[in-house]
Design a protein around this motif. Structure first.
Motif: not given
Length: 292
Positions: A52-53, A162-164, A217-224, A228-229
């Motif tokens: 996880x992060x 993330x949860x909601x 970083x993961x958020x910025x790349x749409x990985x979590x 991202x959009x």
């Protein structure tokens, strides 16, 4: 769902059927649920974690230390399957009474030392090896401020937004709007800082970057969270630059693989016990099914 407004009872009680995707591992009490000793390898550090992060922070730090030539930072990384409740085993709870990954045992001295909470582990390793934490008081304080910023801010990103947005059993507009607003504010905080600084503490790569990068970083790349959009992450240009810069570091690439159980099998190293494991023990090579 019902249109009747929720009115909290006078006394809250635990409803095991409510809690969304992680209901099976969420509970209102601490302590172990079962007896289970943890394995111990041959290296000075024993890490019990998942990618996880929060887990990635520590494996990146250990790989960065090894890349600098700190042989004393050699470690065994054991997989803790949080979906299966491994974090509630008695051995794990002995190391981290909060039952959260990562947890670290330093067995390099005459008496083992337990370290839990990812920020505490980063600081412990930085001080032990004299690395990735500036020596001068101004830069050191800046690094520490951003480290603690992450520890205080990420719960609003993960446990809040993330949860909601991704995990709650129903979509609640108020909750998603509230935490999306806070998450975008945090991205803006980072973007403004990184507009004039190569790294969070200034010109030096530190444990502050190692703490923040796996989350934002993961958020910025749409990985979590598949968000991202929704969050227009591409608009945070300086966060994007910083994210890409850190992602290119060889130690970061290795650290991100350790204890990973999802994604490309070539990127998954479920357990790490030797540097050669990155070449010989990834899931694409050993052909074992992915851990849950």
């Amino acid at each position: 769902m019902t249109d009747t407004p929720y009115v909290p009872p006078k006394v809250w009680t635990w409803n095991k059927e409510n809690g969304g995707q992680f209901a099976s591992i969420n509970r209102p009490i601490a302590g172990p649920t079962h007896d289970k000793e943890l394995p111990v390898g041959r290296h000075p550090f024993q890490l019990y974690s998942l990618a996880t992060p929060n887990g990635v922070k520590v494996t990146v730090m250990l790989e960065e230390l090894l890349a600098l030539g700190h042989k004393g930072a050699e470690y065994d990384a054991w997989l803790i399957k949080i979906g299966n409740g491994d974090q509630f085993g008695s051995g794990f709870v002995d190391i981290n009474p909060n039952s959260k990954i990562p947890a670290l045992m330093d067995r390099s001295g005459p008496e083992p030392i337990r370290v839990f909470e990812s920020g505490s582990i980063l600081l412990y390793l930085a001080e032990k090896f004299g690395a990735f934490l500036p020596k001068d008081i101004k830069s050191r304080t800046e690094a520490m401020s951003w480290l603690f910023w992450q520890m205080g801010s990420a719960p609003y990103l993960g446990g809040g937004f993330g949860h909601f947005y991704a995990y709650a059993p129903s979509k609640i507009e108020y909750a998603i709007d509230r935490f999306a607003m806070e998450t975008k504010r945090q991205l803006d905080v980072l973007d403004r800082r990184l507009a004039d600084n190569e790294y969070l503490a200034g010109n030096e790569y530190t444990i502050a970057d190692m703490a923040v990068w796996p989350w934002y970083g993961a958020l910025a790349k749409g990985l979590v969270y598949g968000a991202g959009e929704f969050l227009s992450v591409q608009d945070y240009k300086h966060v994007q630059r910083w994210t890409d810069q850190i992602a290119k570091r060889p130690a970061v690439k290795r650290g991100r693989m350790v204890n990973r159980v999802s994604g490309d099998p070539a990127s998954q190293l479920h357990e790490r016990h030797d540097a050669s494991d990155f070449e010989t023990r990834t899931q694409d090579k050993i052909g074992e099914p992915a851990a849950s």
